[in-house]
Every structure is written in structure tokens, then in C-alpha cells.
Design an enzyme around this catalytic site. Structure first.
Site, PDB file in Angstrom:
ATOM      1  N   GLU A 270      23.020 -40.742 -26.523  1.00 24.20           N
ATOM      2  CA  GLU A 270      23.297 -41.343 -25.217  1.00 24.20           C
ATOM      3  C   GLU A 270      23.774 -40.275 -24.232  1.00 24.20           C
ATOM      4  OE1 GLU A 270      26.291 -44.832 -23.448  1.00 24.20           O
ATOM      5  OE2 GLU A 270      26.737 -43.817 -25.341  1.00 24.20           O
ATOM      6  N   LYS A 333      20.141 -49.962 -20.405  1.00 26.90           N
ATOM      7  CA  LYS A 333      21.119 -50.714 -21.192  1.00 26.90           C
ATOM      8  C   LYS A 333      21.357 -52.089 -20.580  1.00 26.90           C
ATOM      9  CE  LYS A 333      25.683 -50.066 -23.339  1.00 26.90           C
ATOM     10  NZ  LYS A 333      26.842 -49.154 -23.422  1.00 26.90           N
ATOM     11  N   CYS A 384      24.529 -47.495 -27.533  1.00 25.98           N
ATOM     12  CA  CYS A 384      25.960 -47.535 -27.835  1.00 25.98           C
ATOM     13  C   CYS A 384      26.451 -48.952 -28.172  1.00 25.98           C
ATOM     14  CB  CYS A 384      26.741 -46.928 -26.678  1.00 25.98           C
ATOM     15  SG  CYS A 384      28.457 -46.537 -27.086  1.00 25.98           S
TER      16      CYS A 384
END
Length: 513
Positions: A270, A333, A384
Site C-alpha cells: 500500500e 479502496k 489494508c
């Protein structure tokens, strides 16, 4: 005054808080003595069925406070260092979060006490459904935070992972805490009757039946060689413009070192690239040239943006580059971290400051969208925090993903238990979906899990490393848990709620003992 003093001397609440803290420290990573987590609710249930509902709630809340405080202490140094908070305020943040999360075991204690006043046996039989339903709410309410779920503690237990493709994390939780009814009854009554063994017996038989049943996973029909690069970039330097070139040098060198091992896909963590690649420039050209030089598909995290209605929305993104050095796709995301990537109700709370660096609050992406390209199996990216939610991984599988890819930056948390606890979710997501999973973490722990949630390769936390692993790819399609798991927690909560309501509305059949 005497009554107040005796209340403080009551060992019950203190023992529950200590028990919760003990389970958090020993059952969850890095200690990972997972089976101990199955007994977490037993002492609470045993005490709650013998007291008033208000005290039942207090007992559950106190146990939860000890449990979540010991499990999540690592948040304090993180917000102190990167959020700029003084230590008392940082500790207060952990205390507030633990106090909120403790409401759920508190509610379970209240339900056990409310039913236990009339039907103690039924209260214990109902307790696993109350616990499972409330944990489901915890994983959804206020954006959701399922950290500390019983299933997370069982991430390295083969018998639990065998349940995962059938019933997912929610089903593992239900049958797992179902076993806790037996010790709870023993603690409450001093003996275990045949009636008391009914629920744990059904739970054990269900667990054994699913674990020993033929696997629902179809045979693999292809393989893929995947490279993972762990740059180990210091979070304090990560966003320093003067350090960008050094960062790219590190990732380029580690990627080229993998070329002799013939990876087909190389994954960086990330925000491994701490700049906007959409703006072009020499750094972007360098990345495209690296993919051509290495002859690999390259997937990396970087800040993204989108222009929407005349304004710029910033995204936490991963970008896919072809072996020819051209753009193949981007995933933004979807599930953001509150107070980490955006400030909830930020318009009304301007004094709050998010921890992450960037030009502004991040916005969620448009939805779950796997990435693919000619000759590349469809990838299901999870960035994440997204890796802790089973529904997102399931949606990738339903849309044809054949490999899950988790990219994360756990450098925020240093050498605390957090990276190990975060890693545990990856095993569950792989086992649930029946898909291999590649996890690239900036400082670790990076890993590759097979289709059954077993680790094939893992790195050391805080090391600079790169490796190649070969994974087996199944044909696209969801596992049975995709249809079953979403109903387990809501059904448990509905069953428990209706039963509690019926018992409280009906006549009291048994005197309290």
C-alpha cells in the site's frame, strides 16, 4: 460508604477484566494460543445468569474493557507518534475505543442475566447466539470493527480453517463459542448435566461434520508465480519528497533481484509509491519502464484521485501495469479507516486531525472491482483495512477473482502485536473464499497463503525482503460460505432477541437461585 467499599472489593468484575486481558494477550497473535479464545465468554455467562440484568451488563462491559484494552494497546503509541497527541490523550483514545467495543459483551451479559432470572438453563443455551449476533453487529456498526473476533484467534488452527469455506468467520464463531456453554454451566452450577451438554454437543458435531466433509473447493486448473516486495520504508520518511528517489531505488532493486526466479506478477505494498502517478513525470515513466525491463505485471499502491462534479476526490489506490509498460487498471479502496483516512462528520468536527498524510480526506472508491489483463488471472485487491471484512473478499470471488491480493502499510504500528493480528485475517479470507492470497506489507508481515489458508511463505517484521511463491489457482466462483455466512449473525441475533423478548414478557417460571 460500606456498600461502595464492598462493591470495589468484589472479586468478580476484577477477575473478569483479568480474564479478558489474559485471553487477548495469549490467544491472539503473536502468541496465537487460539483455542483459549473459545472459553472467553464462559466466566461471564456463568456469573451473569445469577445476577440482575444491570449487573450482568456491567460484568460484560468490564470483561470487554480488559479484553479490548489489552488487545488494542498498540493504538496509543501510534496516535501519539503520528497523530501528534500527548500521551494522556493517546491512552484516552484507546480507553474510549475499548469502552465502546465493551458494550457488546456488556449487552450479552445483560441478556444472559435477563433470561437467567427465569430460565438459567435456557440463558446459557441462548448465550452463543447472543454473542454471535452482537459480534456481527460490531463488525458492521459505525463502519465496522471485527478486530478481536474469536475466529481471528483461530487463524492458524487447521480444523477452524476447514470450516471457513462452508460457514466463514461467522460460522466459526458460532460453533466455537457454542462449546463454551459446557464450562459456563460447570462454573455456574458446579456440575454439567445432560441438558447442559446439548448445545456444545451440537456445536462439536457440526464442527466435526464440516471439518471432515469433503472439501467444497474445486481442483486448481492453473498456477501463477508471484513476487512480493517488502520495502521496509520508515513511516517518518515515507512522505518526505527528498526520499522519493531512494524509495523507488529500493523497490526497483528488489524487483529486479526477483527476475531470475521468473515471477509473472510482482506486488508492492500500500502506497509503496508515495506520489501521484496519474500526473505523469519522470517517476511515473520509471515505473512503467521497470515493468518492461522486468517483463512482469506490476501491482503497486499509490495515492489516486478522481475529478467528480468539478472537485477532486483523493483515493487510496492500487495500480496495475502490464509487462509492456502500459496501464492496465486501478482499484480504489472502498472501506476507509475512520480517523485514519477520513474524519467522520469532519464538517462538524474541524478540530479533529486525521493521522495520514495527503492533500485532503480520502473518498471511497466506486465499489469492488477486480483487476485483470490478457494472460493474467483476475485479481481481487484488498487495501489494508479491507482485509478484515469477509464480505469484500467474497464479492471479489463472486466477480471472478482467482487470486486475492492484500496490500498494506503496517509501519504505523512498529514492532507491536498489530501487524501479526492484522496478518491473521488474511488466512481467514483465503480459507473462506478458497482463493490463494498474496499479502504485501511495507514493513511486514508479508506472506502468501494457499487456498486453505495455510501460509506458504512469510517474512520477518521490520526487514527488507523480496520473495517469489507459486500459487495454485482455482476456477472462478464463490464457496458455500458466500451464501451462508451473511445470514448467520443476523439470524442468531433475531433468534436471541425474540427469545429474550418472549421470556421477559412471559411469567417467571423459576425462582432465582
Amino acid at each position: 460508604m460500606a456498600a461502595t467499599g464492598s462493591r470495589w472489593l468484589d472479586p468478580g468484575p476484577w477477575a473478569l477484566a483479568a480474564w479478558g486481558a489474559l485471553v487477548a494477550v495469549t490467544a491472539f497473535p503473536p502468541a496465537s494460543l487460539g483455542p483459549l479464545a473459545l472459553a472467553l465468554p464462559a466466566p461471564l455467562w456463568a456469573l451473569a445468569v445469577r445476577c440482575e440484568p444491570r449487573r450482568g451488563f456491567l460484568l460484560g462491559w468490564i470483561q470487554g474493557l480488559g479484553f479490548f484494552g489489552a488487545l488494542l494497546w498498540w493504538i496509543a503509541p501510534t496516535v501519539a507518534r503520528y497523530g501528534g497527541l500527548p500521551w494522556p490523550a493517546a491512552v484516552g483514545c484507546v480507553a474510549l475505543l475499548a469502552a465502546y467495543l465493551a458494550l457488546y459483551p456488556g449487552a450479552c451479559g445483560w441478556a444472559c442475566a435477563a433470561v437467567g432470572r427465569r430460565r438459567p438453563g435456557l440463558a446459557l443455551a441462548l448465550a452463543p447466539f447472543v454473542w454471535t449476533g452482537l459480534e456481527g453487529v460490531r463488525g458492521w456498526a459505525l463502519t465496522g470493527f471485527p478486530w478481536g473476533d474469536v475466529a481471528q484467534a483461530l487463524w492458524n488452527q487447521p480444523l477452524a480453517l476447514r470450516l471457513a469455506p462452508w460457514v466463514g468467520a461467522d460460522g466459526i464463531r458460532l460453533v466455537g463459542v457454542g462449546l463454551a456453554v459446557a464450562p459456563a454451566w460447570l462454573l455456574a452450577r458446579g456440575a454439567v448435566s445432560t441438558r447442559a451438554l446439548a448445545v456444545p454437543t451440537v456445536a462439536a458435531l457440526t464442527w466435526a461434520g464440516l471439518a471432515l466433509a469433503p472439501s467444497p473447493l474445486p481442483p486448481a486448473d492453473a498456477t501463477l508465480r508471484v513476487g512480493v516486495v517488502q520495502g521496509n520504508i520508515d513511516q517518518a520518511q515515507k512522505w518526505d519528497r527528498a526520499y522519493r528517489r531512494v524509495t523507488l531505488d529500493i523497490y526497483e532493486r528488489l524487483t529486479l533481484d526477483l527476475v531470475p526466479r521468473r515471477p509473472q506478477l510482482v506486488v508492492w505494498p500500500e502506497t509503496a509509491v508515495p506520489l501521484s502517478v496519474q500526473d505523469g513525470g519522470p517517476e511515473t515513466s520509471r515505473l512503467l519502464a521497470l515493468a518492461r525491463r522486468a517483463g512482469v505485471w506490476l501491482l503497486f499502491g499509490a495515492p489516486g484521485y478522481e475529478r467528480v462534479d468539478g472537485r477532486v476526490e483523493y483515493r487510496n489506490s492500487v495500480f496495475l501495469v502490464t509487462p509492456e509498460g502500459t496501464w492496465a487498471g486501478r482499484y480504489d479502496k472502498v472501506h476507509l479507516v475512520p480517523f485514519g483516512e477520513y474524519v467522520p462528520f469532519g464538517r462538524y468536527l474541524p478540530f479533529l486531525k486525521k493521522m495520514v498524510e495527503g492533500a485532503g480526506d480520502f473518498s471511497p472508491g466506486p465499489g469492488v472491482r477486480p483487476l485483470s489483463g490478457p494472460g493474467l488471472p483476475t485479481l481481487g485487491p484488498l487495501i489494508c483495512f479491507e482485509g478484515i471484512f469477509p464480505g469484500l473478499a467474497a464479492r471479489h470471488a463472486e466477480q471472478g477473482a482467482r487470486l486475492l491480493v492484500v496490500v498494506t502499510n503496517d509501519a504505523w504500528f512498529g514492532r507491536t502485536p498489530a501487524p501479526y493480528q492484522h496478518l491473521a485475517f488474511a488466512a481467514l479470507r483465503a480459507a473462506e473464499t478458497g482463493l490463494p492470497l498474496v499479502r504485501a506489507a511495507n514493513t511486514g508481515v508479508s506472506a502468501v497463503f494457499d487456498r486453505r489458508g495455510r501460509p506458504l511463505t512469510t517474512t520477518v517484521l521490520g526487514a527488507r525482503d523480496a520473495f517469489v511463491a507459486e500459487v495454485e489457482l482455482p476456477p472462478p466462483g464463490p464457496t458455500p460460505q458466500a451464501a451462508v455466512r451473511p445470514w448467520i449473525s443476523p439470524t442468531s441475533l433475531a433468534l436471541a432477541g425474540l427469545t429474550v423478548f418472549a421470556i421477559l414478557r412471559g411469567p417467571r417460571r423459576h425462582p432465582r437461585t
